[in-house]
Design a protein around this motif. Structure first.
Motif, PDB file in Angstrom:
ATOM      1  N   ILE A  24       0.834  -1.206   0.000  1.00 20.82           N
ATOM      2  CA  ILE A  24       0.000   0.000   0.000  1.00 20.82           C
ATOM      3  C   ILE A  24       0.868   1.255   0.000  1.00 20.82           C
ATOM      4  O   ILE A  24       0.365   2.359  -0.046  1.00 20.82           O
ATOM      5  CB  ILE A  24      -0.969   0.023   1.203  1.00 20.82           C
ATOM      6  N   LEU A 101      -0.001   3.007  -7.145  1.00 19.68           N
ATOM      7  CA  LEU A 101      -1.162   2.326  -6.557  1.00 19.68           C
ATOM      8  C   LEU A 101      -2.027   1.741  -7.650  1.00 19.68           C
ATOM      9  O   LEU A 101      -2.117   2.280  -8.747  1.00 19.68           O
ATOM     10  CB  LEU A 101      -2.027   3.312  -5.754  1.00 19.68           C
ATOM     11  N   ALA A 106      -5.032   0.377  -3.131  1.00 19.05           N
ATOM     12  CA  ALA A 106      -5.533   1.717  -2.802  1.00 19.05           C
ATOM     13  C   ALA A 106      -6.662   1.625  -1.784  1.00 19.05           C
ATOM     14  O   ALA A 106      -6.723   2.420  -0.843  1.00 19.05           O
ATOM     15  CB  ALA A 106      -6.005   2.431  -4.064  1.00 19.05           C
ATOM     16  N   ALA A 109      -5.155   0.914   1.437  1.00 17.28           N
ATOM     17  CA  ALA A 109      -4.440   2.085   1.930  1.00 17.28           C
ATOM     18  C   ALA A 109      -5.367   3.091   2.602  1.00 17.28           C
ATOM     19  O   ALA A 109      -4.914   3.935   3.379  1.00 17.28           O
ATOM     20  CB  ALA A 109      -3.669   2.755   0.791  1.00 17.28           C
ATOM     21  N   LEU A 110      -6.665   2.992   2.328  1.00 18.35           N
ATOM     22  CA  LEU A 110      -7.607   3.881   3.004  1.00 18.35           C
ATOM     23  C   LEU A 110      -7.538   3.709   4.519  1.00 18.35           C
ATOM     24  O   LEU A 110      -7.807   4.644   5.268  1.00 18.35           O
ATOM     25  CB  LEU A 110      -9.039   3.631   2.520  1.00 18.35           C
ATOM     26  N   ALA A 117      -4.405   8.265  -0.705  1.00 17.17           N
ATOM     27  CA  ALA A 117      -5.263   7.111  -0.979  1.00 17.17           C
ATOM     28  C   ALA A 117      -6.699   7.554  -1.226  1.00 17.17           C
ATOM     29  O   ALA A 117      -7.372   7.038  -2.126  1.00 17.17           O
ATOM     30  CB  ALA A 117      -5.200   6.118   0.182  1.00 17.17           C
TER      31      ALA A 117
END
Length: 139
Positions: A24, A101, A106, A109-110, A117
């Motif tokens: 990520i 990404l 992605a 990655a939030l 992200a």
């Protein structure tokens, strides 16, 4: 087990794998793509490691009539390599190489709260909506 529960478990497992492997982190992915500089082979090991369970799943699939949470397997039958496929793959690769990404990492990655992200996912959702509103009309 319902399809929603299976999808949730698979998504959580995938997301955890992305976080644990640091995929990520756009810098990690961009370092993999930097073959003439400070090349980082970590992504190759992650992709190679994914081949083991994926290959096992394909072998198990051959022996089953249907998956656990569906009536049938949905395997694409179209194996044609055409301009939309090549163009989409090129666009995906270009985007991946520019920002480091792709959609799955992605979303994972939030969980970090990084604004990048959120911007990426907002752009992703906007692109999907734009496709639905314009290009998908002919289908």
């Amino acid at each position: 087990m319902s399809r929603l529960v299976v999808a949730l478990i698979c998504g959580l497992l995938f997301g955890a794998g992305m976080v644990i492997s640091d995929m990520i982190n756009p810098a990690r992915v961009l370092a993999f793509l930097d073959v003439t500089g400070a090349w980082d082979p970590a992504l190759a090991f992650v992709m190679g490691g994914a081949l083991v369970p994926s290959s096992a799943a394909w072998l198990i699939r051959r022996r089953l009539n249907a998956p656990m949470a569906a009536d049938a397997f949905h395997v694409p039958e179209n194996r044609t390599i055409d301009l939309p496929l090549v163009g989409g793959a090129a666009l995906f690769g270009l985007g991946w190489g520019l920002v480091g990404l792709c959609p799955g990492p992605a979303l994972a990655a939030l969980t970090t709260g990084a604004w990048q992200a959120f911007v990426f996912v907002a752009a992703l959702v906007s692109g999907m909506a734009l496709y639905r509103l314009t290009l998908d009309r002919g289908s």
